[in-house]
Design an enzyme around this catalytic site. Sequence first.
Site: not given
Length: 571
Positions: A178, A542, A551
């Site tokens: 993020d 993946d 992540e």
Amino acid sequence: MNAKKTFAGLALLCATTGMQAGDGAVQLRRNQVGYGPQQEKIIVVEGTNPKGKLRLTAPDGRVSKPKTVRKAVSPWSGKTRYVVDLGQLTEVGQYQLSLGKEKCTVSVAEHPLREVSKASLRLFYLIRSGVPISMGGDYNRPLGHADTKVLVHPSAASPLRPAGTVISSPLGWYDAGDYNKYVVNSAFSIGLMLAAYEQQPQYFAALNTNIPESQNQTPDLLDEMMFNLAWLFTMQDPYDGGVYHKLTTPNFEGFIMPTACKQPRYVVAKSVTATLDFAAVMADAARLFEPFQQDYPGFCAQAAAVAERAYQWAKANPTAFYRQERLKDPAVSTGTYGDMNARDEFFWAASALYRLTGKQTYLDDALQHQPKAFTAPTWGNVASLGAYEWLAAKDGAALFQPMKEQLMAYCDDLVKKAEGSCFQSPFGNNARDFGWGCLAENCCCPAMALLYADQLLGTQKYRPYALQNADYLLGRNATGYCFVTGFGDQSPMQPHHRPSAADGIDAPFPGMLVGGPNPGQQDKNDGQFSYPSNQPDESYIDHSASYASNEIAINWNASLVALFCWLDATE
């Protein structure tokens, strides 16, 4: 997606079929990046007994039949694997390994981890916030998230900074997949890398990662830390010394580039854990940047002052834990980094401040909060970073001996796990080894502890076991993946990482360590994919939507930097 598939000049060293675990194919599992000349050369064959069938061709054309050391059976899937010793391959070059129709290359090099180490550190440049990326090659991008007009959230309001106050909080690193910036994780990441730097300063002094600051007098690693430290300075309330927990949007952004993000950004509630982590890392930086004041004049004195002020706030607010559910107007749903126990943070901060200042009050607090046993460092348990402070201070320091004894007991227990394991490594032999961020927290960080033990003993007793964990990361595992992007012949191409997904380039940023196999599969019900397996060590996919297994995060990459650079330094 366009056709750009280069990895910023990073060479792929191997070529094989790269088939996924569970597809019924014979698998040659090995470190896909390379082995050092004196390193053990172990591979694992899955699915068939390689005795008499496996062929190894040396660079000079000589052919040998490697020895099968033992058979191992997975405690979860029941799959049979064969541990094979390739022998004393001390000649640098490319060796060809074949088993039936399957073939692969095994690389032996003087510094096999040099490029992956540099890439893991350079990744922090590529994820800088608030500046244009101009030295990233294919990954250049314009400025995003200037963060010069950030709002004070109601949870962070104080008499002199009421809710809605606009402050400037630029720079720093994007935290993970993020675009937010979190003090707890940023400080932990810096602390982990500074610990490795302190053990190998000459190595880092010579390591050039091609960043804008590479031409100054400061090692590139410290320059990169300074970019994030500069942001951390802005997260301290100048009026009372407390530190905001994070800088965030109310909700996660979509998979878009930084320039497309439109949500307002806030600093939210001060927390005792963020404040103590801030104090610890500022104290360490004040000490370690002392020789480099030509590049950063005035920094050391400023860092020391804000560290002590933050510690004073934490002492006055020992139960100010971050509780996201209480945040309103607006509510916040981004990463919490919540932690309801600050004993470990007090230990780390007090230890770091004692090393910096020598003040008795910090020693008293460190003694009060010292751990009873060594545990590998994580953002939620930083006691070992405090232990590393005392171990780096050397014999004679107040807590050196108990911390050494705890570390040695931990390491001796850790290496026992490699014997009889499926993939010849301390990591991956218990179902509890796998989970969120396991490749960092349960693989890299324990291996770093092994290197500390060797540093203290003046031996290389534990280094081979640290290398075994590195081999696991680089391909000798149940999935067949090299878990660092841009390296090996089968590495993640679709990490849960917004810029890599949105930049129009097929290849993700190189040098990123993904979280790894996670049998919790917290994302499996989102309906975008299905995991190939429920087995603990195969529970990986993946896919960019797999935040549970694919992540990336700065603390995970920090552990990769610390481990791989240290291994490279001692090759």
